[in-house]
Design an enzyme around this catalytic site. Sequence first.
Site, mmCIF file in Angstrom:
data_model
loop_
_atom_site.group_PDB
_atom_site.id
_atom_site.type_symbol
_atom_site.label_atom_id
_atom_site.label_comp_id
_atom_site.label_asym_id
_atom_site.label_seq_id
_atom_site.Cartn_x
_atom_site.Cartn_y
_atom_site.Cartn_z
ATOM 1 C CD GLU A 1 -0.098 8.799 7.084
ATOM 2 O OE1 GLU A 1 -0.036 7.587 7.397
ATOM 3 O OE2 GLU A 1 0.838 9.604 7.289
ATOM 4 N NE ARG B 1 -0.320 3.720 11.260
ATOM 5 C CZ ARG B 1 0.493 2.795 11.738
ATOM 6 N NH1 ARG B 1 1.790 3.027 11.847
ATOM 7 N NH2 ARG B 1 0.011 1.609 12.085
ATOM 8 C CD GLU C 1 -1.390 -0.296 3.664
ATOM 9 O OE1 GLU C 1 -1.053 0.010 4.811
ATOM 10 O OE2 GLU C 1 -2.522 -0.772 3.405
ATOM 11 C CE LYS D 1 6.270 5.935 5.915
ATOM 12 N NZ LYS D 1 5.384 6.243 6.988
ATOM 13 N NE ARG E 1 4.726 7.396 14.688
ATOM 14 C CZ ARG E 1 5.932 6.887 14.978
ATOM 15 N NH1 ARG E 1 6.101 5.595 15.056
ATOM 16 N NH2 ARG E 1 6.958 7.694 15.175
#
Lengths: 526, 339
Positions: free
Chosen positions: A273, A233, A226, A228, A248
């Site tokens: 994200e 995040r 996938e 990024k 995160r």
Amino acid sequence: MKAFAALLDRLVYTPQRSAKLKLLGDYFQATPDPDRGYALAALTDGLATRLPVRRTILELMEKRCDTELFRMSRDYVGDTAETVALLWPAPEPERPLPPLRLGDVAEDIRGGDRAGLAGRLEDWLDRLHVTERWALLKLLTGALRVGISARLAKTAVAEAFGRNVSDVEEIWHGLAPPYAALFAWLEGRGEKPDAAGAPVFRPPMLAHPIEASDWDTIDLARMAIEWKWDGIRVQLAAGRGEARLYSRTGDDIGAGFPDVLAGARFDAVLDGELLVIRSGVVAPFNDLQQRLNRRQVGRKLLTDYPAHIRLYDALLIDGEDLRPLPFHERRKRLVAWHEAVRPPRTDISDLVEAESREALDALWAGARGAEIEGLMLKRLDSPYLAGRPKGHWYKLKRAPLTVDCVLMYAQRGSGRRSSYYSDYTFGLWTGDDRRELVPVGKAYSGYSDSELVELDRWIRSHTTERFGPVRAVEPGLVLEVLFDDIQRSGRHKSGVAMRFPRIARIRWDKPASEADALASLTALIK
Amino acid sequence: MHISEREPFESWLRPDASGLFCVPGGFHVDPHRPVPRAIVTHGHSDHARPGHDAVLATPETLEIMRIRLGAAAGGQLEATAYGVPHRIGDVTVTLVPAGHILGSAQVVIDYKGQRAVVSGDYKRRHDPTCAPFEVVRCDLFITEATFGLPVFRHEPDAREIGRLLVSLADFPERTHQLGAYGLGKCQRLIVLLRQAGYDRPIWLHGAMVSISQLYQRLGIDLGDVRPVSEATDRLAGEVVISPPSALGDRWSRRLADPVTAFASGWMRVRGRARQRGVELPLIISDHVDWPELMQTIEETEAGEIWVTHGREEAVVYRARQMGRRARALALVGREDEAE
């Protein structure tokens, strides 16, 4: 109040994380309930009050202190709460007053009783010594600012009683001040509190940067690939009619993203994200930055920088813990759930195909859009594991860019680096004759300890001017700077902003005159 | 006090390019550049400058000047004990204890029935390393204003030393590096630590050694003090006293993960302490705090107050409220930060 004030007073001046943890841990062990619970509340989510504390205190000061002297003092100190704490005159004649408990103050202000607030504040301030007055005013005006994140406070509580912070995080949002049930469990006097269904933070699963040797063990047919995305995040946790957005590291960043939270009327914990997306197009990271680190956002920001979450994974859906399931199964559940619920401001990050290493390299080479930071490789059969387990998830970041800059300013570091000039501002040449340097970025990593010593020595012997902790140096040292991306920026004199700059090499060998020009950097902007 | 046809004080006592000049006495007090005749209140370098032709000061101040300035201490050095009147020109000068550091003095000047007192730097609280401040009633009191804002209220010394001892117990693996002015503050801290029962060796930066030896020669017991250069390890858990400039600088790399402490009246204000990266601010000062400054103005009964180096504005404002004539006196060459 005394112990709490002493704690805050020492935390303010303590730069080291380990020392902060020790001070906090000692406090939580030694302080009785409910005081320590309210202290924990103040250090994490805050003791919110709607009482007009600031205004009332200024009115009290007018009665007790000469206005002109207060003004001069305020100008000098630079902080109203601290000025009031320092100026508050001791009651005369001095009489023995009962000590003030943090718990009593916290319960009083949570009660929200407006009537008689001035009298109560006056009584409290009279009963306290200067450091305690300062702590009280910080507590009441809602801004402790002692350099402690909520996460660090929770870590200290957990470690003080031999637990891991993730244990505390798991149950945190099922708890309320003064956290008597939490401390009872930590001290082995009670059951573990139940947080079923509450939107708590779960430690996320993280990836390793891929190394050449990893390719021997990677079977692309058994990996999901996938993009990024270049945002931050996050974990979106919703349930029991509440929704929270975590970074995160477990910090609650929801206050800055009401648009995202408003749509989260479901029961799930999702990994994704955080991005700014306009008409389906991901905006550069710089745009997202406008939204970060805010306690409130105005309507204009919400309209101009609409936030969005691109989902990677699901940890829980409708009370079911999906983390033990393999990635492909979690993904299937996520897709089905998303189709049924259609939560606004979210979509699912597409998987991409590459059957061979060559196909992957081609994909990667093409991944030069500003919105893409790189590629992720995730094993299809991996469960969702907290932390950074080896051999499950890999990240391929886009090859970083480099530019040769000239060191312009150096600043003293903090903590262990406080005797070293360790933060570097560097620039590039501008003008037709390349005579002027314009600063383009700042870095404080990428060099070794021994290089730091040499840099420090060079800076001290090539200083041209000093401004407090900063030294300007002769344009004589070239730094090869590595960075992930470059964007236009109105906030910098150079007109550009680097993403994640760090020092790649110190070019002791290269004359400063041969460093790059600003034009070569701007040419890299897409 | 004296109700006479009074000449303005400015006719005989006024600032000039070298500092505060007494016209009928022909001398300067604490001049910042070389003059024919100087009276020096105390040994700190912004008051005791080199190169005067003649200097009058207490014996302790002259000793300090000899150590710090060597031959540049002055041409003719005249020592005078506290309380002994000297006729200089048309005025009488008497030195009186100021309580600031060892040998520090106020300069009492009598002229035609008027009395002016130049305080130099002073404090009112007990200091085991020097003679206590004496109140002298006068017509004109010239006061320092280093801490001339009501936010400055110094803590009791013992409480601050107690905080240092708590930190030593909490972080026994770290050196406690205490930044302090090398003359006066350093020695006072040592004696305060001794009074609090601390009997381990106290380690000194090289810049503190000779003055500390002088204090010991003059009868002030500092206990076991040693130069850091003689240490055989990184001094974990020990107290090291250094100039403030060495805090967090290269010199301190020899120490074990030092806790940086700083003893100064400035530490009252958090912003000031954080600016300097201090971890353990100790509010211990050799200057008067605000309440003591106001108390002193009261006790001197002076009708006129001149305010020098520091936050003059607030002191002038308050002195006028108290019914005094008051003005700020801009003197060249004073270091605002000296503590």
